[in-house]
Design an enzyme around this catalytic site. Sequence first.
Site, PDB file in Angstrom:
ATOM      1  N   GLY A 171      31.038  37.646  33.367  1.00 15.92           N
ATOM      2  CA  GLY A 171      29.889  38.392  32.886  1.00 15.92           C
ATOM      3  C   GLY A 171      29.739  39.690  33.660  1.00 15.92           C
ATOM      4  N   GLN A 200      25.636  47.136  36.988  1.00 15.67           N
ATOM      5  CA  GLN A 200      26.765  46.910  37.901  1.00 15.67           C
ATOM      6  C   GLN A 200      27.812  48.017  37.823  1.00 15.67           C
ATOM      7  OE1 GLN A 200      27.328  42.551  36.670  1.00 15.67           O
ATOM      8  NE2 GLN A 200      27.978  42.551  38.805  1.00 15.67           N
ATOM      9  N   CYS A 253      29.424  36.699  42.085  1.00 20.01           N
ATOM     10  CA  CYS A 253      29.066  37.937  41.406  1.00 20.01           C
ATOM     11  C   CYS A 253      30.087  39.009  41.764  1.00 20.01           C
ATOM     12  CB  CYS A 253      27.665  38.366  41.855  1.00 20.01           C
ATOM     13  SG  CYS A 253      27.110  39.909  41.110  1.00 20.01           S
ATOM     14  N   LEU A 254      30.512  39.773  40.768  1.00 22.92           N
ATOM     15  CA  LEU A 254      31.487  40.835  41.017  1.00 22.92           C
ATOM     16  C   LEU A 254      30.927  41.897  41.964  1.00 22.92           C
ATOM     17  CD1 LEU A 254      32.934  41.237  37.411  1.00 22.92           C
ATOM     18  CD2 LEU A 254      34.050  40.153  39.376  1.00 22.92           C
ATOM     19  N   HIS A 308      22.006  34.779  35.037  1.00 16.35           N
ATOM     20  CA  HIS A 308      22.522  35.635  36.118  1.00 16.35           C
ATOM     21  C   HIS A 308      22.554  37.105  35.675  1.00 16.35           C
ATOM     22  CE1 HIS A 308      25.526  36.459  39.493  1.00 16.35           C
ATOM     23  NE2 HIS A 308      25.688  37.504  38.707  1.00 16.35           N
ATOM     24  N   GLU A 309      23.070  37.339  34.462  1.00 11.83           N
ATOM     25  CA  GLU A 309      23.213  38.727  34.001  1.00 11.83           C
ATOM     26  C   GLU A 309      21.854  39.349  33.678  1.00 11.83           C
ATOM     27  OE1 GLU A 309      25.932  39.960  34.680  1.00 11.83           O
ATOM     28  OE2 GLU A 309      27.124  38.135  34.795  1.00 11.83           O
ATOM     29  N   HIS A 339      20.296  40.675  36.682  1.00  8.24           N
ATOM     30  CA  HIS A 339      20.783  42.013  37.059  1.00  8.24           C
ATOM     31  C   HIS A 339      19.948  43.114  36.404  1.00  8.24           C
ATOM     32  CE1 HIS A 339      24.377  41.521  39.487  1.00  8.24           C
ATOM     33  NE2 HIS A 339      24.905  40.643  38.649  1.00  8.24           N
TER      34      HIS A 339
HETATM   35 NI    NI Z   1      26.532  39.374  39.003  1.00  9.16          NI
END
Ligand code: NI
Length: 162
Positions: free
Chosen positions: A46, A51, A91-92, A133-134, A137
């Site tokens: 995701g 991000q 998380c990226l 999660h997304e 963000h």
């Molecule tokens: Ni993330």
Amino acid sequence: MAIRNIRKIGDSILTKVSKKVDKVDKRLQELIDDMLDTMYAAEGVGLAAPQIGVLKRVIVIDVSEEGNSPIVLINPEIIETEGCQVGDEGCLSVPGKVGTVERPNYVKVKAYDRDMKEFTLEGTELLARAICHEIDHLNGILYVDKVIDGLRDADDDEDDEE
Ligand code: NI
């Protein structure tokens, strides 16, 4: 289409609230394509627009094993949740780390697709976790603020990063 630089924890853009999208123009289509390219290149499940430095309420998710089932959610809103799951998350934007987070086990979300058509999506388990999660963000929230037992190194962990 291009792979964009993923912002990392400590970057203040990750703590900001993203703005609603009011129309899908060529630029937004490009943003979505770039988000998908960036997510797949980073082997994440995701990615949210902030991000890659864009404060717009757009997220992309693909929890399929083959990585061929992209989901695009514009202005997503959770309208129903049920149950709870406790599991590891990454998380990226927080490379090399994982942490345990409690999430609903089922979520129903209302959103717009790339043609600005409204739709609803239901997800359980990993998909429900990824949606929560997304969307966090988009509200400037990182999972690290929700971990139950602190962050751990992901070295010994095979978990997908979101
Ligand atoms: Ni993330």
